[in-house]
Design an enzyme around this catalytic site. Sequence first.
Site, mmCIF file in Angstrom:
data_model
loop_
_atom_site.group_PDB
_atom_site.id
_atom_site.type_symbol
_atom_site.label_atom_id
_atom_site.label_comp_id
_atom_site.label_asym_id
_atom_site.label_seq_id
_atom_site.Cartn_x
_atom_site.Cartn_y
_atom_site.Cartn_z
ATOM 1 N N LYS A 1 -30.571 76.399 46.646
ATOM 2 C CA LYS A 1 -30.661 76.897 48.019
ATOM 3 C C LYS A 1 -32.114 76.904 48.494
ATOM 4 C CE LYS A 1 -27.833 80.108 49.217
ATOM 5 N NZ LYS A 1 -27.161 81.398 49.222
ATOM 6 N N ARG B 1 -30.805 86.627 48.940
ATOM 7 C CA ARG B 1 -29.692 85.855 48.373
ATOM 8 C C ARG B 1 -30.080 85.170 47.080
ATOM 9 N NH1 ARG B 1 -26.078 84.302 52.854
ATOM 10 N NH2 ARG B 1 -27.113 84.895 54.774
ATOM 11 N N GLY C 1 -20.317 82.303 45.126
ATOM 12 C CA GLY C 1 -19.786 83.662 45.087
ATOM 13 C C GLY C 1 -19.945 84.371 43.745
ATOM 14 N N MET D 1 -22.812 85.231 42.208
ATOM 15 C CA MET D 1 -23.940 86.161 42.116
ATOM 16 C C MET D 1 -24.031 86.949 43.420
ATOM 17 S SD MET D 1 -26.819 84.104 40.038
ATOM 18 C CE MET D 1 -26.714 82.640 41.019
ATOM 19 N N ARG E 1 -26.723 71.664 51.518
ATOM 20 C CA ARG E 1 -26.767 71.056 50.170
ATOM 21 C C ARG E 1 -25.820 69.868 50.192
ATOM 22 N NH1 ARG E 1 -23.193 75.986 47.692
ATOM 23 N NH2 ARG E 1 -21.528 75.543 49.137
ATOM 24 N N HIS F 1 -12.959 81.238 49.922
ATOM 25 C CA HIS F 1 -13.199 81.235 48.471
ATOM 26 C C HIS F 1 -12.115 80.446 47.742
ATOM 27 C CE1 HIS F 1 -12.964 83.012 44.387
ATOM 28 N NE2 HIS F 1 -14.285 82.930 44.475
ATOM 29 N N SER G 1 -13.789 49.705 13.588
ATOM 30 C CA SER G 1 -13.448 50.627 14.670
ATOM 31 C C SER G 1 -13.712 52.037 14.170
ATOM 32 C CB SER G 1 -11.978 50.473 15.077
ATOM 33 O OG SER G 1 -11.677 51.424 16.067
ATOM 34 N N CYS H 1 -12.072 54.320 18.397
ATOM 35 C CA CYS H 1 -10.721 54.649 18.843
ATOM 36 C C CYS H 1 -10.388 56.113 18.628
ATOM 37 C CB CYS H 1 -9.693 53.744 18.173
ATOM 38 S SG CYS H 1 -9.671 53.907 16.383
ATOM 39 N N TYR I 1 -16.608 48.044 22.503
ATOM 40 C CA TYR I 1 -15.548 48.630 23.334
ATOM 41 C C TYR I 1 -15.278 50.072 22.936
ATOM 42 C CZ TYR I 1 -12.295 47.995 19.407
ATOM 43 O OH TYR I 1 -11.692 48.051 18.185
HETATM 44 C C1 PEP Z 1 -9.608 58.827 14.082
HETATM 45 O O1 PEP Z 1 -9.610 59.399 12.997
HETATM 46 O O2 PEP Z 1 -10.534 58.932 14.881
HETATM 47 C C2 PEP Z 1 -8.454 58.009 14.479
HETATM 48 C C3 PEP Z 1 -8.464 57.333 15.605
HETATM 49 O O3 PEP Z 1 -7.368 58.039 13.681
HETATM 50 P P1 PEP Z 1 -6.296 59.239 13.686
HETATM 51 O O4 PEP Z 1 -6.622 60.149 14.806
HETATM 52 O O5 PEP Z 1 -4.969 58.615 13.815
HETATM 53 O O6 PEP Z 1 -6.548 59.840 12.344
#
Ligand code: PEP
Length: 921
Positions: free
Chosen positions: A25, A94, A103, A105, A338, A455, A781, A849, A869
Amino acid sequence: MPYVYDFDHKHPRPPMELKDLLGGKGANLAEMTSVLDLPVPPGFTISTDACRDYMADGWPESLDAEVARARKRLERAMGKVIGDANDPLLVSVRSGAKFSMPGMMDTVLNLGLNDKSVEGLAAQTDDERFAFDSYRRFVAMYGRIVLELPGEEFDALFDAAKEKVGTTSDAKVPTDVLRDLVTSYSELVERHTGQPFPQDPAAQLRGAIEAVFRSWNGPRAIAYRDRERIDHNLGTAVNVQAMVFGNRDDNSGTGVGFTRDPATGAKGAYGDFLVNAQGEDVVAGIRNTEPISELKKQFPKVHAELLKIFSRLEQHYQDMCDTEFTIERGKLWMLQTRVGKRTGAAALRMAVDMAGAKDLGISRAEALTRVTEDHLDAVLHPQFAGSDFTVWAKGLGASPGAAVGRIYFTADDAAAAAARGEKVVLVRSETSPEDVHGMLAAEGILTARGGLVSHAAVVARGWGKPAVVGAEVLKLSPHEVTVGGITLKEGDWLSLDGAAGIVVAGQVPLTEATPPPAFATVLSWADDVRRGKLAVRANADTGEDAANARSLGAEGIGLCRTEHMFLGEDRLPVVRRMILADTPAEETAALEELRQVQREDFVSILAAMDGLPVTVRLLDPPLHEFLPDTEEMAVKEATTGLTAEERKLYDAALSWKEANPMLGTRGVRLGVVKPGLYAMQVRALMEAARQRVADGGHPVVEIMIPLTVSREELALARSWVEGAVAEVTGEEAPAPSNGVAPMKGTKAKKGRLEVTIGTMIETPRAALRAAEIAEVADFFSFGTNDLTQMTFGFSRDDVEGRMMGTYLELGLLANNPFDVVDFDGVGELVRLGVQRGRSTRPNLKVGVCGEHGGQPDSIAMFYDAGLDYVSCSPFRVPVARLAAAQAVLAASADSAGGKTKKPSGKKSRAKKSAHKKSKGH
Ligand code: PEP
Ligand code: MG
């Protein structure tokens, strides 16, 4: 360093960049005053340094003198003195932290009034009623906030006075009653504190500043910061500003305006105002407001000036701004601005519109950085299915998305019901910061009063929760709500559509969300940025999920957990037959049966992802997960007894039972003790791929071995896989040459079947020994769920329930490492694994993954570590596409500017939803 800065102080940098010091502010007030030259009532800001020093060591020694000097300058600028008996200057005090905490504080208005100056104000304004109403408000506010007295006691006195004069309207309370109220309020103060109400303006000012400092650590503010992951050590600035009065007369008013519609993103001024009112009246939603377009009729000059200011603000901030303004006797004053909060739909539309607008000069890259995970989540929210429902009540659509839940009328009841597992809609007359826990627990929020900037509306919009506000037709009593003869009681079902402002009694079926056109545009821009740099795949185990993931932009499957295919009603008995087999022939027969069903599953997944890589992970969980629970069987044995079949299963379950199955016979170890299993899965997969080729498809298969710890182990598993591949395809499998398997591209050629074989990196050892593991892996992975579990030694099934909350509260961990990848520990293993793997095989393909693959801060770290990826659940794919682009942009900005990122004071945002990390998926 000084603690106090006037709004017109000449800073070496634009003040809007000094939010760390001046708070949001204060920084914007200084920007409007000293850079934009807008009509801002003068004032000064006490810096966040002062607040931090106050929190550490109490009231800073030099602060009184600095405030006194700033006060003198302000008085000179205004030509009036605070507390003056003839013509007093009044100020507001303020809060204003670096990050907006609406709201949460405290604020004190009308400061400087006392028994003498109130008479001066009355004389100067020739309005005794106005003066005593202002004084009454001040005593109550100061009593509640600075002296920490119970606010209800002031309210009770005011209600009693109104009842006595027979009115319900604050505006109709006569002057002499207001005078008496000041006396009874002051007596209330003296009764509680043993001291008269403070008359000295300097003491009032110090009290109010200290109260604002204190409110930084109030329970509301702490809860809000916890949720928004704002650093508790930042502290707040305090802004002391000359008051202007929107409640002077009918030629005065106050309002909140946006330079574009914050709900839809539509161009054009937007907001609400109230004639003859103070700012808090608009925000609190106590009176129903009028749209800003109406301003044109009542205040045409002010309206034109405001529109001009809005356009200057947009040009200057190059973004949508929200503002608070006051009109005092026809003169416009800007009290705050803002960059405005917005809904997901609005954020997307503004990003597209602003990047396309010549006058704003915003690049697509800049536009992309303005869209957040929450914005995308908000447009992915469910909506009402069809139109087969009767509208029970209508209000203002304040925050989009549809919600269904049971009605609760207090925040406590709503929170308690949600804790019992109920879906809840919170129904209130209006909400205040005290209701935040109930709002958080609710699926949706409905209020009877208040406007689009009340609010309830602001908070719900910020959190992406559906909300309908200002549904005036609601007749509320403590435990029921009636509209047009239909009464709903606590616990009854209610549905609401927070975009259309529609409320329905009962449960309306919901559809999945349909994102606006700008959604696809923004994501396509994101794809342009990240293409060739960081791909996004999905974790999907069925053809249907794979198709859904592809429609959301997934560029392949990064993890197909094949165990999910074993859990179907028709599959489980076969898996059990395989486990129970007494002879190799029985086992082969069971494996053969499994092969048939798995093949069909693989065909549909490969078809859905035709032409894109599909990573199929061979069976991972311990076998006992497919057997009945030993405790249940023990109970059954003791009560009804077991059949012969059940007895066999029970015995098998007991023999496979492990003390710590997460670290037991699972992953590739399972393949080692049941060698036929992996070969069967690969045969099923390769037959499916061959069928896809025969059908003219382009299968791109990546076979992944889980939980590897050594080269030798992976080499063994690889040999079974290669054997099975050769068996089905009749081709020589991709055997390692000179100990290093040839790296295969994943681009499918029509009629050809491409297979690569790789491993998950889920154990610290695998990351450390990545150089040698890469000798027999075509790809890695990172399974960061298990890698986190094993790096910390935190059981992924247990620690979040019991200890994580305490660890986060005590600051022992900055984030839950199962939500946001641990940059330092797990992150180091990832970086090391990539580096060592690529030291053996420079073009080793590497992905992730684990659940972190869909979390924006983690995605940035993975990009930085050199991953090709990320892979996440299908509904996270849009978020991952955006986050991947943002990571690429941030990295190129950093390398261009040679900057290292400064900590912003906001910690990584953890995912709000719980993720399945257990092996019993
Ligand atoms: C992991 O362990 O990150 C994974 C993708 O395998 P899971 O969650 O199936 O053990
Ligand atoms: Mg795992």
